[in-house]
Design a protein around this motif. Structure first.
Motif, PDB file in Angstrom:
ATOM      1  N   ARG A  55       0.841  -1.343  -0.070  1.00 21.80           N
ATOM      2  CA  ARG A  55       0.075  -0.039  -0.061  1.00 21.80           C
ATOM      3  C   ARG A  55       0.800   1.318   0.093  1.00 21.80           C
ATOM      4  NH1 ARG A  55      -1.084   3.144   4.072  1.00 21.80           N
ATOM      5  NH2 ARG A  55      -0.428   1.594   5.326  1.00 21.80           N
ATOM      6  N   ARG A  56       2.016   1.200   0.787  1.00 25.93           N
ATOM      7  CA  ARG A  56       2.820   2.495   0.936  1.00 25.93           C
ATOM      8  C   ARG A  56       3.511   2.880  -0.353  1.00 25.93           C
ATOM      9  NH1 ARG A  56       3.154   7.037   2.022  1.00 25.93           N
ATOM     10  NH2 ARG A  56       4.984   8.017   3.068  1.00 25.93           N
ATOM     11  N   LEU A  57       3.976   1.700  -1.155  1.00 22.41           N
ATOM     12  CA  LEU A  57       4.663   1.722  -2.589  1.00 22.41           C
ATOM     13  C   LEU A  57       3.555   2.545  -3.491  1.00 22.41           C
ATOM     14  CD1 LEU A  57       6.853  -1.459  -2.434  1.00 22.41           C
ATOM     15  CD2 LEU A  57       7.727   0.987  -2.076  1.00 22.41           C
ATOM     16  N   THR A  58       2.560   2.123  -3.324  1.00 21.36           N
ATOM     17  CA  THR A  58       1.540   2.568  -4.410  1.00 21.36           C
ATOM     18  C   THR A  58       1.224   4.011  -3.808  1.00 21.36           C
ATOM     19  OG1 THR A  58      -0.361   1.686  -3.274  1.00 21.36           O
ATOM     20  CG2 THR A  58       0.482   0.333  -4.984  1.00 21.36           C
ATOM     21  N   GLU A  59       0.955   4.205  -2.745  1.00 22.81           N
ATOM     22  CA  GLU A  59       0.904   5.627  -2.415  1.00 22.81           C
ATOM     23  C   GLU A  59       1.992   6.558  -2.866  1.00 22.81           C
ATOM     24  OE1 GLU A  59      -1.663   4.885   1.752  1.00 22.81           O
ATOM     25  OE2 GLU A  59       0.220   5.469   1.818  1.00 22.81           O
ATOM     26  N   LEU A  60       3.266   6.255  -2.711  1.00 23.77           N
ATOM     27  CA  LEU A  60       4.168   7.148  -3.229  1.00 23.77           C
ATOM     28  C   LEU A  60       4.746   7.267  -4.765  1.00 23.77           C
ATOM     29  CD1 LEU A  60       6.781   5.905  -0.362  1.00 23.77           C
ATOM     30  CD2 LEU A  60       5.900   8.162  -0.644  1.00 23.77           C
ATOM     31  N   SER A  61       3.887   6.187  -5.592  1.00 26.24           N
ATOM     32  CA  SER A  61       4.473   6.005  -6.785  1.00 26.24           C
ATOM     33  C   SER A  61       3.152   6.225  -7.841  1.00 26.24           C
ATOM     34  CB  SER A  61       4.919   4.724  -7.023  1.00 26.24           C
ATOM     35  OG  SER A  61       3.999   3.774  -6.972  1.00 26.24           O
ATOM     36  N   CYS A  62       3.389   6.011  -8.978  1.00 26.02           N
ATOM     37  CA  CYS A  62       2.160   6.287  -9.906  1.00 26.02           C
ATOM     38  C   CYS A  62       1.739   4.615 -10.360  1.00 26.02           C
ATOM     39  CB  CYS A  62       2.610   6.906 -11.209  1.00 26.02           C
ATOM     40  SG  CYS A  62       4.040   5.708 -12.085  1.00 26.02           S
ATOM     41  N   PHE A  63       2.133   3.498  -9.354  1.00 25.91           N
ATOM     42  CA  PHE A  63       1.724   2.499  -9.644  1.00 25.91           C
ATOM     43  C   PHE A  63       0.468   1.826  -8.876  1.00 25.91           C
ATOM     44  CE2 PHE A  63       6.026   2.953 -10.880  1.00 25.91           C
ATOM     45  CZ  PHE A  63       6.111   2.794 -12.372  1.00 25.91           C
ATOM     46  N   ASP A  64      -0.133   0.766  -9.174  1.00 27.71           N
ATOM     47  CA  ASP A  64      -1.317   0.340  -8.488  1.00 27.71           C
ATOM     48  C   ASP A  64      -0.998  -1.049  -7.832  1.00 27.71           C
ATOM     49  OD1 ASP A  64      -3.003   2.347  -9.561  1.00 27.71           O
ATOM     50  OD2 ASP A  64      -2.587   1.258 -11.446  1.00 27.71           O
ATOM     51  N   ARG A  65      -0.215  -1.923  -8.284  1.00 27.59           N
ATOM     52  CA  ARG A  65       0.114  -3.210  -7.939  1.00 27.59           C
ATOM     53  C   ARG A  65       1.572  -3.388  -7.565  1.00 27.59           C
ATOM     54  NH1 ARG A  65      -4.524  -6.361  -7.055  1.00 27.59           N
ATOM     55  NH2 ARG A  65      -6.366  -5.453  -8.672  1.00 27.59           N
ATOM     56  N   VAL A  66       1.927  -4.414  -6.590  1.00 29.06           N
ATOM     57  CA  VAL A  66       3.107  -4.646  -5.974  1.00 29.06           C
ATOM     58  C   VAL A  66       3.459  -5.876  -5.813  1.00 29.06           C
ATOM     59  CG1 VAL A  66       4.788  -4.254  -4.167  1.00 29.06           C
ATOM     60  CG2 VAL A  66       3.271  -2.497  -5.035  1.00 29.06           C
ATOM     61  N   PHE A  67       4.486  -6.724  -6.246  1.00 32.50           N
ATOM     62  CA  PHE A  67       5.026  -8.017  -6.093  1.00 32.50           C
ATOM     63  C   PHE A  67       6.596  -7.848  -5.336  1.00 32.50           C
ATOM     64  CE2 PHE A  67       7.741 -11.355  -7.381  1.00 32.50           C
ATOM     65  CZ  PHE A  67       7.284 -12.647  -6.653  1.00 32.50           C
ATOM     66  N   LEU A  68       6.247  -8.439  -4.109  1.00 37.96           N
ATOM     67  CA  LEU A  68       7.567  -8.273  -3.322  1.00 37.96           C
ATOM     68  C   LEU A  68       8.537  -9.572  -3.443  1.00 37.96           C
ATOM     69  CD1 LEU A  68       5.973  -6.896  -0.102  1.00 37.96           C
ATOM     70  CD2 LEU A  68       7.132  -5.482  -1.809  1.00 37.96           C
ATOM     71  N   ALA A  69       9.755  -9.397  -3.616  1.00 39.67           N
ATOM     72  CA  ALA A  69      10.776 -10.428  -3.846  1.00 39.67           C
ATOM     73  C   ALA A  69      12.018 -10.205  -3.083  1.00 39.67           C
ATOM     74  CB  ALA A  69      11.125 -10.614  -5.221  1.00 39.67           C
ATOM     75  N   SER A  70      13.176 -10.883  -3.505  1.00 41.86           N
ATOM     76  CA  SER A  70      14.237 -10.756  -2.603  1.00 41.86           C
ATOM     77  C   SER A  70      15.464  -9.965  -3.117  1.00 41.86           C
ATOM     78  CB  SER A  70      14.776 -12.120  -2.105  1.00 41.86           C
ATOM     79  OG  SER A  70      13.447 -12.889  -1.363  1.00 41.86           O
ATOM     80  N   SER A  71      15.588  -9.941  -4.480  1.00 44.77           N
ATOM     81  CA  SER A  71      16.942  -9.284  -5.001  1.00 44.77           C
ATOM     82  C   SER A  71      16.331  -8.474  -6.339  1.00 44.77           C
ATOM     83  CB  SER A  71      17.812 -10.609  -5.695  1.00 44.77           C
ATOM     84  OG  SER A  71      17.169 -11.146  -6.546  1.00 44.77           O
ATOM     85  N   GLY A  72      17.237  -7.894  -6.983  1.00 45.12           N
ATOM     86  CA  GLY A  72      16.670  -7.003  -7.839  1.00 45.12           C
ATOM     87  C   GLY A  72      17.089  -7.824  -8.991  1.00 45.12           C
ATOM     88  N   ALA A  73      17.773  -8.628  -9.400  1.00 49.16           N
ATOM     89  CA  ALA A  73      17.512  -9.595 -10.596  1.00 49.16           C
ATOM     90  C   ALA A  73      15.972 -10.507 -10.676  1.00 49.16           C
ATOM     91  CB  ALA A  73      18.611 -10.674 -10.692  1.00 49.16           C
ATOM     92  N   GLU A  74      15.713 -10.817  -9.271  1.00 49.21           N
ATOM     93  CA  GLU A  74      14.518 -11.570  -9.185  1.00 49.21           C
ATOM     94  C   GLU A  74      13.280 -10.607  -9.608  1.00 49.21           C
ATOM     95  OE1 GLU A  74      12.149 -14.302  -5.874  1.00 49.21           O
ATOM     96  OE2 GLU A  74      13.610 -12.853  -5.354  1.00 49.21           O
ATOM     97  N   ALA A  75      13.392  -9.271  -9.154  1.00 49.13           N
ATOM     98  CA  ALA A  75      12.382  -8.182  -9.566  1.00 49.13           C
ATOM     99  C   ALA A  75      12.414  -7.901 -10.906  1.00 49.13           C
ATOM    100  CB  ALA A  75      12.499  -6.872  -8.735  1.00 49.13           C
ATOM    101  N   ASN A  76      13.510  -7.999 -11.728  1.00 47.11           N
ATOM    102  CA  ASN A  76      13.736  -7.686 -12.991  1.00 47.11           C
ATOM    103  C   ASN A  76      13.116  -8.935 -13.974  1.00 47.11           C
ATOM    104  OD1 ASN A  76      14.699  -5.099 -12.960  1.00 47.11           O
ATOM    105  ND2 ASN A  76      16.622  -5.565 -12.924  1.00 47.11           N
ATOM    106  N   GLU A  77      13.641 -10.211 -13.405  1.00 50.00           N
ATOM    107  CA  GLU A  77      13.018 -11.311 -14.005  1.00 50.00           C
ATOM    108  C   GLU A  77      11.257 -11.257 -13.964  1.00 50.00           C
ATOM    109  OE1 GLU A  77      13.997 -14.608 -15.058  1.00 50.00           O
ATOM    110  OE2 GLU A  77      16.168 -14.290 -14.961  1.00 50.00           O
ATOM    111  N   GLU A 137       5.790   8.607 -16.553  1.00 48.32           N
ATOM    112  CA  GLU A 137       5.276   7.767 -15.991  1.00 48.32           C
ATOM    113  C   GLU A 137       5.946   6.327 -16.784  1.00 48.32           C
ATOM    114  OE1 GLU A 137       1.470   7.755 -14.442  1.00 48.32           O
ATOM    115  OE2 GLU A 137       1.672   9.634 -13.452  1.00 48.32           O
ATOM    116  N   PRO A 138       6.574   5.367 -15.967  1.00 50.54           N
ATOM    117  CA  PRO A 138       6.748   3.930 -16.501  1.00 50.54           C
ATOM    118  C   PRO A 138       5.509   3.141 -16.372  1.00 50.54           C
ATOM    119  CG  PRO A 138       8.477   4.653 -14.771  1.00 50.54           C
ATOM    120  CD  PRO A 138       7.423   5.532 -14.638  1.00 50.54           C
ATOM    121  N   ASP A 139       5.417   2.072 -17.224  1.00 50.56           N
ATOM    122  CA  ASP A 139       4.324   1.184 -16.918  1.00 50.56           C
ATOM    123  C   ASP A 139       4.699   0.136 -15.732  1.00 50.56           C
ATOM    124  OD1 ASP A 139       2.760   2.135 -19.139  1.00 50.56           O
ATOM    125  OD2 ASP A 139       4.371   1.307 -20.290  1.00 50.56           O
TER     126      ASP A 139
END
Length: 398
Positions: free
Chosen positions: A87-109, A242-244
């Motif tokens: 919720r906090r990340l969407t409040e701060l940004s232009c995005f609506d949905r979040v998936f949490l992971a452990s590393s940058g490579a994992e998020a980029n994948e 704004e990115p997608d």
């Protein structure tokens, strides 16, 4: 005490890098201490990971508090920290949905997977992603293919396919890379591993327009630039677009393994089971992330980051003038000093060996030093660091 000069230090570790012969045992803010008691002023901070410095009380308290309640019920269940951080990340940004992971490579994948899933559903199976020469997106096989680091396309051949390369600030090279199978363009606003190369705002606007015209996803890799590193919560805010999709890691956890993939509602197209991970969204890391984000993304904190970034920039410009360096560049507290010769490794070594206290630096290129201090580094510590850097340069160049 461990003999920090012993060649046997790494006899039980898989060889992946050349580490200096010292063992760190304690950290406090901008300082590290090794097992001989020697102190080091750290301008690397785990490669921009420790956004609040070493062992900040805020992180320790969040870990201890959450550890006493719930560590990991599993990714198939909700937890309060997971929900609160998303919720906090969407409040701060232009995005609506979040998936949490452990590393940058994992998020980029995850970002590439989401783009391809969207391409399957909405663009007739489009799956190719355009990336940029000298870009860096992580060390998994797919992210090595996505990266533009020289030689990475051969290191573990055969490599995953579906990644085309364009050149920064050359919109025509992006157009030439387009095919009917293209689904997304992936960009770092600052290419950190390539030497802190800033992307021009005009090019970013051209890229946004091109992606919109061709119904392509614009993916912002903010693994290194996000969560205050550049003086705003996210670097994209300084580019007027704004990115997608956006990825975060490094500073979001303040030193613990945490990353995030964010998207706009239109691209929320995973089906249950398409994406996941044993530790994804675990409450222990999410609780730390929430504490870090709430601290770093305050307006007054970000104003201080910008002030310290200006202080570091001025100091590096003065050093460049005094030592005949080509110059400095960067955004916020992600900066680089270009050297007139390929002596960066020697400067790193000289800086770490200074007495009575060493200085920790990073050299991503033979002629370049990169600076990634804690976002809350004091003005006094930053002045001390600039003084130590001068000493190290004198040691190398006389």
């Amino acid at each position: 005490m461990t003999d920090d000069r012993s060649p046997a230090l790494d006899r039980h570790l898989l060889t992946i890098t050349q580490r200096p012969p010292r063992v760190f045992v304690h950290g406090d803010g901008s300082w590290l201490v090794d097992d001989s008691g020697r102190r080091y002023l750290d301008l690397v901070q785990g490669w921009a990971v420790n956004s609040l410095g070493h062992s900040p009380a805020l992180v320790a308290e969040a870990l201890a508090s959450q550890a006493g309640r719930l560590l990991n019920p599993g990714p198939a269940y909700y937890s309060r920290p997971m929900l609160d951080l998303a919720r906090r990340l969407t409040e701060l940004s232009c995005f609506d949905r979040v998936f949490l992971a452990s590393s940058g490579a994992e998020a980029n994948e995850g970002a590439v997977k989401l783009a391809r899933r969207w391409g399957q559903k909405m663009k007739g199976g489009a799956h190719e992603v355009i990336n940029f020469h000298d870009g860096f997106h992580g060390r998994t096989l797919a992210m090595m293919s996505a990266s533009g680091k020289p030689g990475w396309d051969r290191l573990y051949a055969p490599m995953p396919t579906g990644f085309a390369k364009a050149r920064l600030h050359d919109i025509e090279s992006v157009r030439r890379a387009l095919t009917p199978a293209t689904v997304a363009v992936m960009l770092e606003f600052v290419q950190g591993e390539a030497g802190v190369n800033l992307v021009d705002a005009g090019f970013v606007r051209e890229l946004r327009a091109l992606c919109t015209a061709h119904d392509l996803l614009l993916i912002a890799d903010e693994v290194q630039t996000g969560i205050g590193r550049c003086g705003t919560a996210f670097a994209y805010e300084q580019y007027g677009i704004e990115p997608d999709l956006m990825t975060l890691a490094k500073g979001i956890g303040g030193g613990v393994p945490l990353s995030a993939l964010l998207c706009k509602e239109r691209f929320n197209c995973f089906e249950p089971g398409d994406q996941g991970g044993t530790f994804c969204g675990n409450p222990l890391m999410a609780a730390v992330g929430l504490a870090v984000v709430n601290e770093v993304c305050r307006a007054d904190f970000l104003a201080d980051v910008r002030q310290r970034g200006e202080q570091l920039s001025r100091g590096l410009q003065a050093i460049a003038r005094d030592f005949g360096c080509p110059g400095e560049r960067g955004l916020g507290l992600l900066r680089a000093l270009q050297l007139p010769s390929d002596d960066a490794a020697a400067v790193v070594e000289a800086a770490s060996s200074l007495a009575p206290a060493g200085l920790l630096l990073n050299a991503p290129r033979p002629n370049l030093l990169r600076f990634m201090p804690a976002l809350n580094i004091s003005a006094a510590d930053l002045d001390d660091a600039l003084g130590l850097l001068r000493q190290a340069l004198h040691e190398v160049w006389g």
